[in-house]
Design an enzyme around this catalytic site. Structure first.
Site, PDB file in Angstrom:
ATOM      1  N   TYR A 115      19.853  -7.824 -16.690  1.00 35.39           N
ATOM      2  CA  TYR A 115      20.702  -6.787 -17.268  1.00 35.39           C
ATOM      3  C   TYR A 115      20.829  -6.948 -18.766  1.00 35.39           C
ATOM      4  O   TYR A 115      20.424  -7.964 -19.332  1.00 35.39           O
ATOM      5  CB  TYR A 115      22.085  -6.790 -16.602  1.00 35.39           C
ATOM      6  CG  TYR A 115      23.025  -7.898 -17.040  1.00 35.39           C
ATOM      7  CD1 TYR A 115      22.811  -9.221 -16.660  1.00 35.39           C
ATOM      8  CD2 TYR A 115      24.128  -7.624 -17.844  1.00 35.39           C
ATOM      9  CE1 TYR A 115      23.681 -10.222 -17.065  1.00 35.39           C
ATOM     10  CE2 TYR A 115      24.998  -8.623 -18.254  1.00 35.39           C
ATOM     11  CZ  TYR A 115      24.772  -9.930 -17.862  1.00 35.39           C
ATOM     12  OH  TYR A 115      25.623 -10.917 -18.262  1.00 35.39           O
ATOM     13  N   ARG A 123      15.012  -8.510 -25.594  1.00 41.48           N
ATOM     14  CA  ARG A 123      15.425  -9.533 -24.626  1.00 41.48           C
ATOM     15  C   ARG A 123      15.219  -9.052 -23.191  1.00 41.48           C
ATOM     16  O   ARG A 123      14.858  -9.834 -22.307  1.00 41.48           O
ATOM     17  CB  ARG A 123      16.871  -9.960 -24.859  1.00 41.48           C
ATOM     18  CG  ARG A 123      17.252 -11.144 -23.962  1.00 41.48           C
ATOM     19  CD  ARG A 123      18.640 -11.672 -24.255  1.00 41.48           C
ATOM     20  NE  ARG A 123      19.636 -10.639 -24.086  1.00 41.48           N
ATOM     21  CZ  ARG A 123      20.904 -10.739 -24.499  1.00 41.48           C
ATOM     22  NH1 ARG A 123      21.309 -11.821 -25.110  1.00 41.48           N
ATOM     23  NH2 ARG A 123      21.744  -9.756 -24.310  1.00 41.48           N
ATOM     24  N   ARG A 177      13.946  -7.706   3.690  1.00 41.03           N
ATOM     25  CA  ARG A 177      14.414  -8.994   3.184  1.00 41.03           C
ATOM     26  C   ARG A 177      13.413 -10.113   3.438  1.00 41.03           C
ATOM     27  O   ARG A 177      13.037 -10.384   4.569  1.00 41.03           O
ATOM     28  CB  ARG A 177      15.777  -9.352   3.803  1.00 41.03           C
ATOM     29  CG  ARG A 177      16.392 -10.606   3.195  1.00 41.03           C
ATOM     30  CD  ARG A 177      17.795 -10.887   3.701  1.00 41.03           C
ATOM     31  NE  ARG A 177      18.352 -12.072   3.061  1.00 41.03           N
ATOM     32  CZ  ARG A 177      18.124 -13.326   3.460  1.00 41.03           C
ATOM     33  NH1 ARG A 177      17.371 -13.545   4.522  1.00 41.03           N
ATOM     34  NH2 ARG A 177      18.656 -14.342   2.812  1.00 41.03           N
ATOM     35  N   LYS A 232      18.465 -13.329 -18.624  1.00 44.86           N
ATOM     36  CA  LYS A 232      19.759 -12.647 -18.434  1.00 44.86           C
ATOM     37  C   LYS A 232      19.823 -12.013 -17.048  1.00 44.86           C
ATOM     38  O   LYS A 232      19.707 -10.803 -16.886  1.00 44.86           O
ATOM     39  CB  LYS A 232      19.978 -11.607 -19.542  1.00 44.86           C
ATOM     40  CG  LYS A 232      21.433 -11.151 -19.666  1.00 44.86           C
ATOM     41  CD  LYS A 232      21.660 -10.418 -20.972  1.00 44.86           C
ATOM     42  CE  LYS A 232      23.013  -9.747 -21.050  1.00 44.86           C
ATOM     43  NZ  LYS A 232      24.143 -10.674 -21.049  1.00 44.86           N
ATOM     44  N   GLU A 258      27.942 -22.815 -23.409  1.00 45.39           N
ATOM     45  CA  GLU A 258      28.371 -21.522 -23.961  1.00 45.39           C
ATOM     46  C   GLU A 258      29.597 -21.043 -23.193  1.00 45.39           C
ATOM     47  O   GLU A 258      30.066 -21.713 -22.265  1.00 45.39           O
ATOM     48  CB  GLU A 258      27.236 -20.492 -23.879  1.00 45.39           C
ATOM     49  CG  GLU A 258      26.728 -20.268 -22.465  1.00 45.39           C
ATOM     50  CD  GLU A 258      25.498 -19.368 -22.398  1.00 45.39           C
ATOM     51  OE1 GLU A 258      25.318 -18.499 -23.263  1.00 45.39           O
ATOM     52  OE2 GLU A 258      24.713 -19.548 -21.447  1.00 45.39           O
ATOM     53  N   LEU A 314      22.103 -18.507 -22.947  1.00 42.00           N
ATOM     54  CA  LEU A 314      21.526 -17.197 -23.187  1.00 42.00           C
ATOM     55  C   LEU A 314      21.278 -17.040 -24.687  1.00 42.00           C
ATOM     56  O   LEU A 314      22.110 -17.447 -25.504  1.00 42.00           O
ATOM     57  CB  LEU A 314      22.493 -16.101 -22.710  1.00 42.00           C
ATOM     58  CG  LEU A 314      21.866 -14.708 -22.820  1.00 42.00           C
ATOM     59  CD1 LEU A 314      20.840 -14.484 -21.719  1.00 42.00           C
ATOM     60  CD2 LEU A 314      22.923 -13.626 -22.781  1.00 42.00           C
TER      61      LEU A 314
END
Ligand code: PDD
Length: 284
Positions: free
Chosen positions: A33, A52, A100, A148, A180, A204
């Site tokens: 995301y 990114r 799945r 991310k 972070e 990140l």
């Protein structure tokens, strides 16, 4: 009021915007995301978020369903359709729906979803005048935090732990060194030097971080990219965090220890000003 949401090439009212229960984002957190802020109806640091996104997708061998130009167009359309002056655009791409199976499907069709969140006065957050109080928690996330992904359960738990202690947020700690914040990069300032963790798989690679460090160096501030300990942080003159949604946000307390005089420090305040001014100028 119903928002317009973008799902797989279509602009839909939020009530009609759906993805499959077999989507690997839902079943495996197999998705990435981006969050881009909007100020005065314009996108902040868009090229960085786009770059990114491409990197995260590549790291996970995931197909990119959209070109950079089209992505900009979708962001702009949503901002316009939803009348966003100040707020956020959230973008998620997953590997798509498949029966799945831990193995990736052979020819997955990625799912792409974008929505907006209105945040009136995003740049005038009163927390910036007050400063955040944070607590430290062990960093129990996976080993590729530079990608991310939507695996945000642990940061969410850490945020709740901070709130339960009456704090605003948490900094995560590994081997006694701060990695972070739950959803931001962490910095301390000592003797005029800004210290923040070096890039690697442990954190990140914040888009706001990159811009803020560039502005700091341009303003002749001294920057050290290295890990710092919790003890060092508690003894710092000031501290702050950066993210697309908080910009530069001062930190005034760590684990109950007050930094400086308990008000936002001059370096954090200055960087917040510079960042907001410069990124508004470059907004798309
Ligand atoms: N989070 N570190 C983590 C763990 C983050 O989740 C974020 C951003 C950052 C800052 O990155 P950037 O400057 O590119 O926003 C650092 C976003 C805002 C979120 O999850 O909402």
């Amino acid at each position: 009021m119903s928002r317009t949401v973008y799902v797989n090439g279509r602009y839909l009212p939020e009530e009609e915007a759906t993805v499959s229960v077999f989507d690997r984002g839902f079943l495996f957190a197999d998705g990435v995301y981006e969050v881009t802020s909007v100020l005065d109806g314009k996108l902040i640091d868009f090229p960085g978020h786009c770059a990114r996104l491409n990197r995260s997708l590549t790291e996970l061998d995931m197909a990119n369903p959209i070109s950079d130009d089209d992505l900009l167009e979708v962001h702009r359309n949503l901002v316009r359709r939803n009348g966003i002056t100040d707020g956020l655009v959230y973008l998620q791409v997953t590997r798509g729906a498949a029966d799945r199976d831990f193995a990736y499907p052979d020819d997955p069709e990625p799912t792409i979803v974008l929505f907006t969140q209105a945040k009136p006065g995003l740049a005038d957050n009163p927390a910036a005048d007050r400063g955040l109080r944070i607590v430290t928690v062990p960093d129990q996330r996976w080993g590729r935090r530079d990608i991310k992904t939507v695996q945000l359960l642990y940061p969410s738990m850490a945020k709740m732990a901070a709130k339960a202690e009456g704090a605003d947020d948490a900094w995560m700690v590994e081997d006694d060194h701060v990695t972070e914040g739950t959803s931001n990069n962490a910095y301390i300032v000592k003797g005029g030097t800004i210290v923040t963790r070096q890039l690697g798989h442990e954190i990140l690679h914040g888009i706001t971080r990159a811009a803020v460090l560039r502005f700091a160096r341009e303003a002749q501030m001294k920057v050290e990219e290295r890990a710092f300990t919790v003890e060092e942080a508690k003894a710092a003159d000031e501290a702050f965090v950066t993210s697309a949604s908080a910009f530069v946000m001062p930190v005034v307390g760590i684990d109950g220890v007050t930094l400086g005089d308990g008000t936002p420090g001059p370096v954090a305040r200055r960087l917040r000003e510079i960042y907001l001014e410069e990124s508004r100028k470059a907004a798309l």
